[in-house]
Design a protein around this motif. Structure first.
Motif, PDB file in Angstrom:
ATOM      1  N   GLU A   1      33.425  37.684  41.289  1.00  0.00           N
ATOM      2  CA  GLU A   1      31.602  37.909  41.806  1.00  0.00           C
ATOM      3  C   GLU A   1      31.490  37.371  42.321  1.00  0.00           C
ATOM      4  OE1 GLU A   1      28.574  40.164  38.101  1.00  0.00           O
ATOM      5  OE2 GLU A   1      29.196  37.604  38.072  1.00  0.00           O
ATOM      6  N   LEU A   2      30.712  38.404  43.221  1.00  0.00           N
ATOM      7  CA  LEU A   2      29.461  37.647  44.254  1.00  0.00           C
ATOM      8  C   LEU A   2      28.859  36.451  43.890  1.00  0.00           C
ATOM      9  CD1 LEU A   2      29.656  40.245  47.295  1.00  0.00           C
ATOM     10  CD2 LEU A   2      30.644  37.404  47.433  1.00  0.00           C
ATOM     11  N   ALA A   3      28.094  37.254  43.088  1.00  0.00           N
ATOM     12  CA  ALA A   3      26.440  36.383  42.519  1.00  0.00           C
ATOM     13  C   ALA A   3      26.635  35.125  41.737  1.00  0.00           C
ATOM     14  CB  ALA A   3      25.630  37.736  41.681  1.00  0.00           C
ATOM     15  N   THR A   4      28.432  35.276  40.657  1.00  0.00           N
ATOM     16  CA  THR A   4      28.422  34.924  39.999  1.00  0.00           C
ATOM     17  C   THR A   4      29.406  33.328  40.383  1.00  0.00           C
ATOM     18  OG1 THR A   4      29.761  35.574  38.264  1.00  0.00           O
ATOM     19  CG2 THR A   4      27.072  35.826  38.723  1.00  0.00           C
ATOM     20  N   GLY A   5      30.171  34.040  41.209  1.00  0.00           N
ATOM     21  CA  GLY A   5      31.601  32.817  41.002  1.00  0.00           C
ATOM     22  C   GLY A   5      32.511  33.398  39.854  1.00  0.00           C
ATOM     23  N   LYS A   6      32.482  33.899  39.237  1.00  0.00           N
ATOM     24  CA  LYS A   6      33.320  34.317  37.719  1.00  0.00           C
ATOM     25  C   LYS A   6      34.015  35.698  38.250  1.00  0.00           C
ATOM     26  CE  LYS A   6      33.394  37.740  33.727  1.00  0.00           C
ATOM     27  NZ  LYS A   6      32.703  38.952  33.628  1.00  0.00           N
ATOM     28  N   ILE A   7      35.427  34.803  37.998  1.00  0.00           N
ATOM     29  CA  ILE A   7      36.533  35.942  38.231  1.00  0.00           C
ATOM     30  C   ILE A   7      36.411  37.119  37.400  1.00  0.00           C
ATOM     31  CG2 ILE A   7      39.004  36.131  38.168  1.00  0.00           C
ATOM     32  CD1 ILE A   7      38.811  33.384  38.680  1.00  0.00           C
ATOM     33  N   ILE A   8      37.184  38.062  38.271  1.00  0.00           N
ATOM     34  CA  ILE A   8      36.664  39.814  37.668  1.00  0.00           C
ATOM     35  C   ILE A   8      37.997  40.019  37.139  1.00  0.00           C
ATOM     36  CG2 ILE A   8      36.306  42.063  37.770  1.00  0.00           C
ATOM     37  CD1 ILE A   8      34.062  40.693  40.270  1.00  0.00           C
ATOM     38  N   TRP A   9      39.201  40.025  37.506  1.00  0.00           N
ATOM     39  CA  TRP A   9      40.527  40.355  37.167  1.00  0.00           C
ATOM     40  C   TRP A   9      41.409  39.337  38.305  1.00  0.00           C
ATOM     41  CZ3 TRP A   9      42.524  41.812  41.419  1.00  0.00           C
ATOM     42  CH2 TRP A   9      42.677  41.772  42.558  1.00  0.00           C
ATOM     43  N   ARG A  10      42.179  38.892  37.808  1.00  0.00           N
ATOM     44  CA  ARG A  10      43.650  38.037  38.038  1.00  0.00           C
ATOM     45  C   ARG A  10      45.069  38.749  38.273  1.00  0.00           C
ATOM     46  NH1 ARG A  10      42.109  32.250  36.931  1.00  0.00           N
ATOM     47  NH2 ARG A  10      45.120  31.960  37.091  1.00  0.00           N
ATOM     48  N   THR A  11      45.862  38.944  39.170  1.00  0.00           N
ATOM     49  CA  THR A  11      47.212  39.243  39.593  1.00  0.00           C
ATOM     50  C   THR A  11      47.905  37.951  39.141  1.00  0.00           C
ATOM     51  OG1 THR A  11      46.374  41.088  41.382  1.00  0.00           O
ATOM     52  CG2 THR A  11      48.595  40.890  40.966  1.00  0.00           C
ATOM     53  N   PRO A  12      48.796  38.308  38.301  1.00  0.00           N
ATOM     54  CA  PRO A  12      50.194  37.968  38.038  1.00  0.00           C
ATOM     55  C   PRO A  12      51.066  37.821  39.110  1.00  0.00           C
ATOM     56  CG  PRO A  12      49.979  39.894  36.030  1.00  0.00           C
ATOM     57  CD  PRO A  12      49.031  39.968  37.538  1.00  0.00           C
ATOM     58  N   ASN A  13      51.495  36.665  39.112  1.00  0.00           N
ATOM     59  CA  ASN A  13      52.372  36.128  40.581  1.00  0.00           C
ATOM     60  C   ASN A  13      54.108  35.878  39.920  1.00  0.00           C
ATOM     61  OD1 ASN A  13      53.784  35.929  42.865  1.00  0.00           O
ATOM     62  ND2 ASN A  13      51.970  33.886  43.173  1.00  0.00           N
ATOM     63  N   PRO A  14      54.413  37.107  39.174  1.00  0.00           N
ATOM     64  CA  PRO A  14      56.010  36.685  38.901  1.00  0.00           C
ATOM     65  C   PRO A  14      56.709  36.058  39.673  1.00  0.00           C
ATOM     66  CG  PRO A  14      55.416  38.907  38.212  1.00  0.00           C
ATOM     67  CD  PRO A  14      53.951  38.283  39.271  1.00  0.00           C
ATOM     68  N   GLY A  15      56.555  36.605  40.777  1.00  0.00           N
ATOM     69  CA  GLY A  15      57.525  36.319  41.987  1.00  0.00           C
ATOM     70  C   GLY A  15      57.403  34.714  42.296  1.00  0.00           C
ATOM     71  N   GLY A  16      56.317  34.649  42.603  1.00  0.00           N
ATOM     72  CA  GLY A  16      55.840  32.690  43.146  1.00  0.00           C
ATOM     73  C   GLY A  16      55.340  33.540  44.334  1.00  0.00           C
ATOM     74  N   TRP A  17      55.394  34.284  44.814  1.00  0.00           N
ATOM     75  CA  TRP A  17      54.499  34.233  46.080  1.00  0.00           C
ATOM     76  C   TRP A  17      53.660  33.983  46.765  1.00  0.00           C
ATOM     77  CZ3 TRP A  17      55.380  40.954  47.702  1.00  0.00           C
ATOM     78  CH2 TRP A  17      56.471  40.715  46.167  1.00  0.00           C
ATOM     79  N   GLY A  18      53.585  33.600  47.561  1.00  0.00           N
ATOM     80  CA  GLY A  18      52.107  32.365  48.368  1.00  0.00           C
ATOM     81  C   GLY A  18      51.950  32.492  49.670  1.00  0.00           C
ATOM     82  N   MET A  19      50.541  32.586  49.696  1.00  0.00           N
ATOM     83  CA  MET A  19      49.858  32.212  50.733  1.00  0.00           C
ATOM     84  C   MET A  19      49.732  32.192  52.203  1.00  0.00           C
ATOM     85  SD  MET A  19      45.813  30.262  51.807  1.00  0.00           S
ATOM     86  CE  MET A  19      44.816  31.046  50.427  1.00  0.00           C
TER      87      MET A  19
END
Length: 183
Positions: free
Chosen positions: A79-97
């Motif tokens: 959320e832009l106004a607060t920095g609150k995380i709205i959702w997080r996508t799991p990363n079961p394969g350990g895929w990187g940035m």
């Protein structure tokens, strides 16, 4: 030395969101430059700073910014106004940035985010952060930089440098799932 900023900040009427070379994200008020919130993606979310430093550009979509740390989580909406995380996508394969940026894509009237990660391409629900589909056979070993391009009718164009080539994929509904098929 590639330690300078390699990204383009995302800007809307109220905010500026920037991602620095070491995966530090800052949200500022556009008019005043006042800090709203910040994250250290490597320290807080397990992101691994890519070779040649971070190159992903943040994506502002409505009242949120979409980031793909490639740690825990693979992708997230903040959320832009607060920095609150709205959702997080799991990363079961350990895929990187990678240096690629997240693209917003419409398919069957539903919004999703498409990202070229170290482990392949992924489509994530804009509403929930759920992984809708993956294409692990499209990955670039060196400098995965280009952003996916939505062409329309479920078509997404992917390309890369260093003789990695290009591919057009089509999203196809199969029962309750979505498949990414090479065209």
């Amino acid at each position: 030395n590639h330690g300078m900023s390699r990204t383009v900040p995302a800007v809307n009427d109220d905010y500026v969101v920037a991602l620095g070379p070491m995966c530090h994200v800052h949200c500022l008020r556009r008019e005043t430059g006042e800090a709203v919130w910040k994250f250290a993606l490597a320290r807080e979310f397990g992101a691994e700073v890519p070779p040649w430093y971070a190159g992903q550009c943040p994506l502002i979509d409505g009242d949120r910014v979409i980031l793909a740390p490639g740690g825990d989580p693979l992708m997230m909406a903040v959320e832009l106004a607060t920095g609150k995380i709205i959702w997080r996508t799991p990363n079961p394969g350990g895929w990187g940035m990678t240096h690629s940026s997240v693209a917003a894509v419409e398919f069957e009237g539903r919004r999703q985010y498409v990202y070229c990660s170290t482990g392949g391409v992924v489509g994530v629900s804009a509403q929930t952060g759920e992984i809708l589909w993956t294409k692990p056979d499209w990955k670039i070993a060196i400098s995965n930089i280009p952003t996916p391009i939505a062409v329309g009718d479920g078509l997404i164009f992917l390309c890369g440098g260093h003789q990695s080539g290009a591919v057009m994929i089509r999203l196809v509904r199969q029962g309750d799932s979505i498949q990414a098929q090479e065209v």
